[in-house]
Design an enzyme around this catalytic site. Structure first.
Site, PDB file in Angstrom:
ATOM      1  N   CYS A 188       0.777  -1.153  -0.049  1.00 47.48           N
ATOM      2  CA  CYS A 188       0.090  -0.030  -0.080  1.00 47.48           C
ATOM      3  C   CYS A 188       0.849   1.245  -0.129  1.00 47.48           C
ATOM      4  O   CYS A 188       1.617   1.486  -0.893  1.00 47.48           O
ATOM      5  CB  CYS A 188      -0.796  -0.173   1.126  1.00 47.48           C
ATOM      6  SG  CYS A 188      -2.143   1.263   0.948  1.00 47.48           S
ATOM      7  N   HIS A 212      -3.913  -5.657   0.730  1.00 49.40           N
ATOM      8  CA  HIS A 212      -3.343  -6.071   2.184  1.00 49.40           C
ATOM      9  C   HIS A 212      -3.329  -7.251   2.695  1.00 49.40           C
ATOM     10  O   HIS A 212      -4.007  -7.781   3.454  1.00 49.40           O
ATOM     11  CB  HIS A 212      -3.960  -5.085   3.356  1.00 49.40           C
ATOM     12  CG  HIS A 212      -3.725  -3.781   3.249  1.00 49.40           C
ATOM     13  ND1 HIS A 212      -2.400  -3.031   3.845  1.00 49.40           N
ATOM     14  CD2 HIS A 212      -4.454  -2.686   2.876  1.00 49.40           C
ATOM     15  CE1 HIS A 212      -2.591  -1.867   3.336  1.00 49.40           C
ATOM     16  NE2 HIS A 212      -3.401  -1.499   2.934  1.00 49.40           N
ATOM     17  N   GLU A 256      -1.710  -8.894   4.814  1.00 52.06           N
ATOM     18  CA  GLU A 256      -1.455  -8.912   6.218  1.00 52.06           C
ATOM     19  C   GLU A 256      -2.593  -9.039   7.054  1.00 52.06           C
ATOM     20  O   GLU A 256      -2.719  -9.348   8.213  1.00 52.06           O
ATOM     21  CB  GLU A 256      -0.532  -7.780   6.699  1.00 52.06           C
ATOM     22  CG  GLU A 256      -1.023  -6.525   6.834  1.00 52.06           C
ATOM     23  CD  GLU A 256      -0.966  -6.068   5.710  1.00 52.06           C
ATOM     24  OE1 GLU A 256      -0.911  -6.316   4.532  1.00 52.06           O
ATOM     25  OE2 GLU A 256      -0.731  -4.568   5.693  1.00 52.06           O
TER      26      GLU A 256
END
Lengths: 737, 232
Positions: free
Chosen positions: B87, B204, B206
């Site tokens: 990002c 994302h 994560e």
């Protein structure tokens, strides 16, 4: 403004500061002389409605604010409750209505920034934000622009600051045409033994200024927020502050670091009325005087006067009293984060609020009286007349229940708000267990299994028709939404948005709502721990709908034991728990389908509310129900449709019982109800538990297929219904005026 | 494996990625301050996390690309070390010219936080070894400026070299403008450097590693890195 501090105070100057002649008399009596212009500014900042609660205080005192779990009730930056294991939840909601109408992006942004600061000032790391928004009629020429700006502003701040915005509520009504509502709520977590307060202790300690520099923005913001709008509200744009989420993020990290190092005696954020309000609160709460030397205040504009510095509402600033000898350590932390740090004064034992600028005395006022002696009004009020109960037989039935349902789920109030919450980062921090769109958001605390359930609620239509029942309903619905995910409701923050309190009928709405909130909080053991009052929400003499927004926090011991509203599988029984009588007065059906807002709103039986809620929570904890949904706006059929749309699974519904007309049965808004699903095998146990609890349980049909099927109606495709539900808001926002 | 997560003052997903690394590799990442000039010795993965590095009021990542730590990151990349920018990290890598192209405002001009579908274009990279080419992953995005673009020549070279690692697609893995939520050129969601050691992506992974919170399609990326580094 570059006028001398000793300028003659004329009645015009007094009026421009929002002070009434008798309030000015009070100032003269209090200080025994004519105030300087800086002093007049300080009084106007401390004594306006927004900061002094002068019209509301006498009523706010009646609210229940204590309880086993309450660590700090109203009066501090935010409320604090005990959530077990040495952890505290710190939360508050606050309005930014006037600024958001004038400049929607910055108004909303600084609303979010202000409430986040309130929470981390107390030592908490924010874990979630919510909001409650009310806009004017979709047909009003400014509505689209306001929705777009406010939503972008809320997102712009929270997304950059790095806190998930997990929930909220949004409504439209022509009564908000010239006065929208932007209520922002922040929730944080801290250890119970590491909470910081505003109360200063110790004489001769350094008063430290932290954060961004002071500019000329926001001067008189709180005074502006305490007046009605007339023509030319846009001219007040310079009173709106500009938000800087990056600076706030730095301030958060620096403050938490400085607190962890044990440097802090007292801390207060500079919100409304900036330096004035924060310094006075720290001193007055600790029975200390404060002396400030303004030439030390970091400024970003040249030649700022004492008056301007004391009234600036520049954002992302804090005031702190440091422990002796900690200056160097604290300064190093702030320098690391690239923030201003300046010792701007010290505490004294004189109980005076002394302001000096380049050695010259600009103000010298009694610090306690600035707060304590603010005018307090017990304003006259007239009770809102009760409206007759509307009999369902006086409400026309729709040609088809299905057509009415399709229209309701695609109406501005009940449509999907995805277009809005997709602009909010609701996933950051990796703890969002239940995302926006359910009854309540669920946010994991640290690594779990503990989680908080969060919701904001109010039904302004009800409050307008009957403030007392409406106040009760706002609290009850919040309690119900937390219960519907399986949480134990703990406490609330209230954000009371009303019109001009100088009008007895508006004051009557306020008093009625407070009474209702009080009764519901007592019955549901749901104390108020923080809040905010926003009055004068009027434009050209017309008040908004009374809107006491309730923000609630509930606790889930293990979030894996929570419920969601989506149907889970086919062939399960759909039940409604709680009595259905078919109450159509002030219903969404009446307003949206029939185009009338009439009659008394549904009464809230708080004992029934408690019985039903406790039953549902128990059923969720025991794993007996597979889906749970609070039944509110739009009644049973809308609740069932929402459960179907969330899953893509349809339902076959039974004939509504005799004695109630079908449209009243399916769209009535009787309170204290939940729709649940369960496998057939679990039904006898659920029905027995309901019977024991004194809650009625009625079977409504079975889940399955891809359509909603009502007897003698054309089947409704769930996919088609969802398309309508999802498309109203994006289509509206994409259109042009 | 020794991961270092760079903390810029406005980073805000450093905790998310650090906890994903810990969860999947069993080893905590080191947090490195942007004003430092060196990476911890032995670092074999550098992560530039999501956030708003310096407020990003002008061009996202433009200031961060010139932070003191970035010299060390560049040297690490030049040595063939793994650098992952997620990002804002992707934006910084583009601004630092460790990756080509730029990230413009989303085509619809709004910030978007939602789940999207990503097609894995190849599995023979340090970041996708544990996926198969053609796999479709469900991963969230949360950005206002993720619309990837570059001049025609660069795009042609990226495509020719097989350096587009992820694309926005339909749930079935088909290219479709409707699913290219931010309007990126060729629906590009993630690109690799020439030596395949630097990856920038907007979504994302994560945030999708914990089964208690949601889908876990993001795990494979961290598992791949672990596999590669532990084999080295």
């Amino acid at each position: 403004m570059n006028i001398s501090n000793t300028v003659k105070i004329t009645p015009e100057l007094v009026a421009e500061h929002g002070l009434k002649p008798d309030e000015y008399e009070r100032i003269l009596k209090l200080i025994g002389r004519e105030p300087s212009i800086t002093e007049l500014g300080i009084f106007s900042a401390m004594w306006n409605e927004h900061c002094s609660y002068k019209s509301s205080k006498v009523h706010l005192k009646t609210l229940p604010v204590t309880g086993k779990i309450v660590i700090q009730g109203p009066g501090e930056n935010a409320g604090v409750i005990d959530i077990g294991d040495g952890q505290a939840c710190i939360f508050k909601m606050e309005s930014h209505n006037h600024p958001s109408y004038i400049e929607p992006y910055q108004g909303a942004t600084t609303g979010v920034g202000g409430i986040l600061r309130d929470v981390f000032t107390m030592g908490a790391r924010p874990i979630a934000c919510l909001n409650a928004l009310r806009f004017g009629s979709p047909d009003h020429p400014k509505t689209r622009h306001l929705v777009s700006g406010v939503v972008a502003g809320i997102g712009g701040y929270g997304n950059s600051f790095g806190v998930p915005t997990v929930g909220g509520s949004v409504g439209f009504h022509s009564r908000y045409d010239g006065n929208i509502l932007v209520n922002a709520m922040a929730v944080g977590i801290a250890d119970t033994d590491k909470i910081f307060y505003a109360k200063a202790t110790g004489v001769g300690l350094p008063v430290v200024y932290l954060g961004s520099k002071t500019g000329r923005d926001g001067i008189h913001g709180a005074t502006m927020a305490s007046a009605e709008f007339g023509e030319g509200a846009e001219e007040k744009r310079p009173t709106v502050q500009v938000g800087d989420p990056f600076a706030e993020k730095l301030l958060l990290e620096a403050c938490l670091e400085i607190m962890a190092k044990g440097c802090v005696v007292a801390i207060q954020d500079m919100g409304a009325a900036g330096l004035t309000c924060s310094a006075v609160e720290m001193g007055a709460k600790g029975d200390l005087g404060i002396t400030l030397d303004l030439e030390k205040v970091p400024v970003r504009e040249e030649a700022m006067t004492a008056y301007e510095m004391m009234l600036s509402e520049s954002q992302e600033r804090m005031l702190m009293v440091l422990k002796p000898g900690k200056e160097a350590e604290a300064e190093a932390i702030f320098t690391k984060w690239g923030l201003d740090f300046a010792i701007v004064g010290h505490t004294t034992d004189t109980l005076r609020f002394l302001i000096r600028h380049n050695g010259e005395e600009m103000a010298d006022l009694p610090i306690k009286e600035l707060g304590d002696q603010a005018p307090e009004y017990n304003r006259p009020f007239t009770e809102t007349p009760k409206l007759p109960v509307l009999d369902a037989s006086n409400v026309p039935a729709p040609k088809s229940l299905g057509d009415a349902l399709e229209k309701l789920v695609a109406s501005p109030d009940l449509c999907s708000k995805r277009w809005i919450w997709e602009q909010y980062d609701h996933l950051i921090l990796n703890n969002t267990v239940q995302r926006p769109g359910g009854d309540a958001a669920v946010v994991r605390v640290h690594d779990g299994p503990k989680a908080l359930a969060l919701s904001t609620d109010v039904t302004p239509r009800y409050c307008e028709a009957d403030p007392f029942e409406g106040g009760k309903q706002a609290v009850a619905e919040c309690w119900r939404n937390l219960t519907a995910v399986g949480a134990t409701p703990l406490a609330i923050t209230d954000n009371l948005n009303f019109g001009n309190p100088e009008k007895p009928e508006i004051m009557g709405q306020f008093v009625g709502c407070i009474r209702g909130i009080k009764e519901a909080c007592l019955a549901l053991n749901f104390p108020v721990v923080s809040g905010n009052v926003s009055l004068y929400n009027e434009t050209q003499g017309r008040g908004i709908l009374p809107t006491p927004t309730i923000g609630g926090v509930g606790l889930l011991k293990d979030f894996q034991n929570s419920a969601t509203l989506a149907f889970k599988s086919s062939g399960e029984a759909i039940l409604v728990l709680g009595d259905t009588r078919g109450w159509l007065g002030q219903s969404a059906y009446l307003a949206t389908i029939v185009g009338r807002e009439e009659g008394a709103p549904p009464p809230v039986d708080l004992a029934a509310e408690k019985r039903a809620g406790d039953l549902v929570r128990d059923l969720i904890a025991k794993g007996r129900v597979t889906a749970v949904h609070d039944c509110s706006d739009g009644g049973l059929l809308v609740a069932i449709a929402e459960m179907a749309m969330a899953s893509g699974i349809g339902a076959a519904l039974e004939l509504s019982p005799g004695g109630i007309s079908p449209h009243a049965f399916w769209f009535g808004e009787d309170q204290a109800r939940y729709v649940v699903t369960a496998p057939a095998l679990a039904l006898p146990e659920i029905e027995a538990a309901a019977k024991t609890a004194g809650v009625s349980a009625m079977r409504l049909g079975l889940t399955g297929g891809e359509q909603l099927i009502l007897p003698a109606e054309r089947p409704i495709s769930v996919a088609e219904l969802k398309k309508r539900h999802e498309s109203w808001l994006p289509d509206y926002m994409a259109a042009r005026n | 494996m020794n991961a270092a997560v760079v903390l810029f003052p406005g980073s805000n997903r450093e905790g998310d990625v650090a906890s994903a690394i810990k969860r999947i590799t069993g080893k905590a990442a080191k947090i490195v301050w942007h004003a430092d000039e060196d990476l911890p010795s032995g670092t074999d993965l550098v992560v530039l996390p999501g956030g708003f590095s310096y407020g990003d009021y002008l061009r996202c990542g433009a200031i961060a690309a010139r932070a003191p730590i970035m010299n060390a990151v560049r040297e690490h990349a030049d040595r063939g070390g793994l650098v992952l920018g997620i990002c804002n990290g992707f934006q910084i890598l583009c601004e630092a010219q460790l990756l080509p192209g730029v990230l413009q405002r989303n085509a619809q001009l709004r910030f978007m936080c939602k789940e999207v579908f990503l097609r894995v274009e190849r599995s023979d990279t340090p970041y996708t070894r544990r996926y198969n080419a053609g796999d479709v992953l469900r991963i969230p995005v949360a950005h206002g400026e993720g619309n990837y673009t570059a001049d025609e020549e660069t795009i042609k070279r990226l495509e020719g070299d097989g350096r587009v690692l992820f694309r926005y697609t339909s749930p079935e893995g088909k290219l479709d403008a409707k699913w290219n939520h931010n309007g990126s050129t060729n629906a590009i969601a993630g690109v690799l450097s020439e030596k395949f050691n630097v990856l920038g992506l907007m979504p994302h992974p994560e945030n999708h590693v914990d089964p208690l919170i949601g889908p876990t399609d993001g795990r494979g990326l961290f598992e791949s890195i672990k596999t590669v580094l532990e084999a080295a």
